[in-house]
Design a protein around this motif. Structure first.
Motif, PDB file in Angstrom:
ATOM      1  N   ILE A 124       0.984  -7.007   9.050  1.00 37.05           N
ATOM      2  CA  ILE A 124       1.161  -5.719   8.379  1.00 37.05           C
ATOM      3  C   ILE A 124       2.443  -5.067   8.883  1.00 37.05           C
ATOM      4  CG2 ILE A 124       0.235  -3.386   8.106  1.00 37.05           C
ATOM      5  CD1 ILE A 124      -2.525  -4.527   8.104  1.00 37.05           C
ATOM      6  N   ILE A 125       3.311  -4.693   7.935  1.00 33.04           N
ATOM      7  CA  ILE A 125       4.579  -4.019   8.238  1.00 33.04           C
ATOM      8  C   ILE A 125       4.438  -2.561   7.817  1.00 33.04           C
ATOM      9  CG2 ILE A 125       7.061  -3.962   7.762  1.00 33.04           C
ATOM     10  CD1 ILE A 125       6.759  -6.959   6.971  1.00 33.04           C
ATOM     11  N   THR A 126       4.779  -1.628   8.719  1.00 35.03           N
ATOM     12  CA  THR A 126       4.665  -0.207   8.402  1.00 35.03           C
ATOM     13  C   THR A 126       6.048   0.421   8.271  1.00 35.03           C
ATOM     14  OG1 THR A 126       4.519   0.362  10.753  1.00 35.03           O
ATOM     15  CG2 THR A 126       2.453   0.036   9.581  1.00 35.03           C
ATOM     16  N   GLY A 127       6.207   1.240   7.241  1.00 36.24           N
ATOM     17  CA  GLY A 127       7.425   2.025   7.052  1.00 36.24           C
ATOM     18  C   GLY A 127       7.030   3.379   6.495  1.00 36.24           C
ATOM     19  N   ILE A 182       0.870  -1.185   0.000  1.00 40.04           N
ATOM     20  CA  ILE A 182       0.000   0.000   0.000  1.00 40.04           C
ATOM     21  C   ILE A 182       0.901   1.227   0.000  1.00 40.04           C
ATOM     22  CG2 ILE A 182      -1.748   1.293   1.252  1.00 40.04           C
ATOM     23  CD1 ILE A 182      -2.781  -1.290   2.397  1.00 40.04           C
ATOM     24  N   SER A 183       0.841   1.992  -1.089  1.00 40.63           N
ATOM     25  CA  SER A 183       1.703   3.163  -1.240  1.00 40.63           C
ATOM     26  C   SER A 183       1.196   3.994  -2.398  1.00 40.63           C
ATOM     27  CB  SER A 183       3.151   2.734  -1.487  1.00 40.63           C
ATOM     28  OG  SER A 183       3.989   3.866  -1.685  1.00 40.63           O
ATOM     29  N   VAL A 187       1.332  -7.700   4.288  1.00 37.80           N
ATOM     30  CA  VAL A 187       1.035  -6.380   3.716  1.00 37.80           C
ATOM     31  C   VAL A 187       2.091  -5.396   4.197  1.00 37.80           C
ATOM     32  CG1 VAL A 187      -0.655  -4.507   3.571  1.00 37.80           C
ATOM     33  CG2 VAL A 187      -1.437  -6.879   3.724  1.00 37.80           C
ATOM     34  N   VAL A 188       2.551  -4.532   3.296  1.00 37.73           N
ATOM     35  CA  VAL A 188       3.521  -3.496   3.652  1.00 37.73           C
ATOM     36  C   VAL A 188       2.902  -2.137   3.335  1.00 37.73           C
ATOM     37  CG1 VAL A 188       5.778  -2.513   3.160  1.00 37.73           C
ATOM     38  CG2 VAL A 188       5.505  -4.982   3.234  1.00 37.73           C
ATOM     39  N   ILE A 189       2.820  -1.265   4.353  1.00 37.77           N
ATOM     40  CA  ILE A 189       2.333   0.106   4.160  1.00 37.77           C
ATOM     41  C   ILE A 189       3.545   1.026   4.229  1.00 37.77           C
ATOM     42  CG2 ILE A 189       0.823   1.931   5.021  1.00 37.77           C
ATOM     43  CD1 ILE A 189      -0.907  -0.192   6.305  1.00 37.77           C
ATOM     44  N   ILE A 190       3.902   1.638   3.113  1.00 39.80           N
ATOM     45  CA  ILE A 190       5.116   2.450   3.061  1.00 39.80           C
ATOM     46  C   ILE A 190       4.814   3.831   2.487  1.00 39.80           C
ATOM     47  CG2 ILE A 190       6.790   0.574   2.935  1.00 39.80           C
ATOM     48  CD1 ILE A 190       6.737   0.803  -0.080  1.00 39.80           C
TER      49      ILE A 190
END
Length: 451
Positions: free
Chosen positions: A247-250, A157-158, A216-219
């Motif tokens: 979910i991984i956030t960056g 997600i970006s 899921v990655v939110i960057i």
């Protein structure tokens, strides 16, 4: 008698003089922003509002302006301390003085804004969100998930044009170990007021086909640090907390963690750090697979050596046995023994070649088999975990039991039965009161009679 008449300019000039004499000082005012925008000339225009604490209805409104010569100093200081851009819905403490212009009317002119007041209000709102999530029992749900061993299918997600998204993809593709990842972008707004709804919509799209992904990655990268307020909302936090995948956030917070960071499975600082986390995880899994593979190969080689030694002992025993039974037909038996020994040696050589071929080919076969089986087990584990009754209880559901067995229908009970209802925390017991169970058709007749 002629009436005294004033022009509008004269009247407004009088109002200006009265206000100037009556309100000569500057005042610190607490207010909420219903609108905040920067004009073309670099000035900032604010709409102030105060709401009743009980009904939340507006009880006071005013317009305020901050001219460019002051705003160019106030803005960077405010954003540096709060980590946010000034926006609607924010509570502020402003130092203002009154101004009435004959042409533009009345306005409060902003001399200063205290960022520490806004920081305190932000901290209060964040604490309220955290307490709500804990009361709902979802604050730690993401931490209870497990990252699949072979985590290679990544939903991202970006913003499609964000520099951070490109850095993330490049870091995954150019890793030092040649590991392969599959990424799929779900575009979303990552700054400004549209963050919350946009990210929630992306999560809904991923959830519709969640079995196709491992995490899921939110960057977010390349935007201003002051545009991060959208990640501190209750609705977004609830969606992330209840999501079935890790979910991984960056998202690049330079100061405190956002609520989204707190409830996610793993928080990292930047998009490249998120990619490094995934690469390191898969590298560790690969090392474990290689070690297991080497152990299997060594065991197979040892077994081959044992079997070869057994065959060698068998071939050496045959001539001895034949020599013990020699009779007057010894010459014939010698020839027979010679042929038999030759055949045995030929079989041994053929078996040894076969074993060597198997030893060479077994390594890639075992590796593929282990990868496939391990991935299948991980998927099954994720599905089983998603159906865990404990997770359902934590999300607000309950289970009704009778004699330790779950009750699915009221028809399973009779009057006086003792039932137990279990919640996420604790349970209660009650006595069932049995009423006649009517079909929709019977209910319809019953109501007709009443009428």
């Amino acid at each position: 008698m002629e009436r005294l008449r004033l022009s509008l300019f004269e009247l407004n000039s009088m109002v200006r003089d009265v206000i100037s004499m009556s309100l000569p000082d500057s005042y610190w005012v607490e207010a909420e922003l219903s609108e905040a925008r920067e004009g073309y000339g670099g000035h900032c225009y604010l709409e102030l509002i105060e709401k009743d604490e009980q009904s939340n209805t507006p009880i006071a409104k005013a317009h305020a302006s901050c001219w460019r010569n002051r705003w160019m100093f106030i803005k960077p200081n405010f954003e540096r301390i709060t980590g946010q851009r000034i926006h609607a819905g924010m509570k502020v403490l402003l130092k203002v003085h009154a101004q009435f212009h004959e042409n533009y009317g009345f306005s409060w002119i902003v001399d200063d804004i205290d960022p520490n007041y806004t920081m305190g209000d932000m901290a209060r709102k964040r604490l309220e969100i955290i307490n709500t999530l804990k009361a709902e029992g979802v604050f730690e749900l993401q931490k209870e998930l497990a990252l699949p061993m072979f985590c290679q299918r990544i939903a991202v997600i970006s913003s499609a044009t964000a520099a951070g998204y490109g850095d993330f993809c490049n870091q995954l593709a150019d890793n030092d170990y040649g590991l392969q990842f599959q990424t799929r972008l779900f575009p979303a707004t990552m700054q400004g007021e549209g963050v919350e709804q946009s990210v929630i919509a992306a999560l809904d799209s991923i959830n519709a086909e969640w079995e196709q992904f491992d995490c899921v990655v939110i960057i977010r990268g390349g935007g201003a640090t002051s545009d991060l307020s959208g990640f501190d909302t209750l609705a977004l936090a609830e969606n992330v907390a209840n999501f079935p995948l890790p979910i991984i956030t960056g998202i690049g917070h330079e100061r405190d963690e956002s609520v989204l960071d707190m409830i996610s499975f793993q928080r990292v600082k930047t998009p490249t750090a998120a990619a490094a986390f995934l690469v390191n995880h898969l590298t560790e899994v690969y090392a474990r697979v290689v070690n297991a593979q080497e152990a299997i190969v060594q065991n197979v080689k040892h077994r081959l050596q044992v079997e070869k030694m057994r065959l060698d002992r068998l071939s050496n025993t045959i001539p001895v046995q034949f020599s013990l039974v020699k009779t007057k037909q010894g010459a014939y038996l010698d020839r027979l023994m010679s042929r038999l020994s030759t055949n045995v040696q030929s079989k041994l050589s053929e078996a040894q070649r076969h074993f060597e071929i198997l030893s060479q080919n077994i390594q890639p076969i075992l590796e593929r088999k282990m990868l496939n089986e391990s991935h299948r087990l991980q998927l099954l584990s994720q599905r089983i975990q998603a159906q865990d009754p404990e997770l359902l209880l934590k999300r607000g559901y309950s289970i009704t039991l009778k004699d330790g067995k779950s009750i699915r229908s009221a028809s399973q009970l009779k009057s006086g039965d003792i039932i137990e209802t279990r919640f996420a925390e604790g349970s209660v017991k009650a006595k069932a009161l049995k009423y006649p169970l009517l079909t929709p058709k019977q209910n319809k007749k019953k109501w007709k009679k009443k009428k």
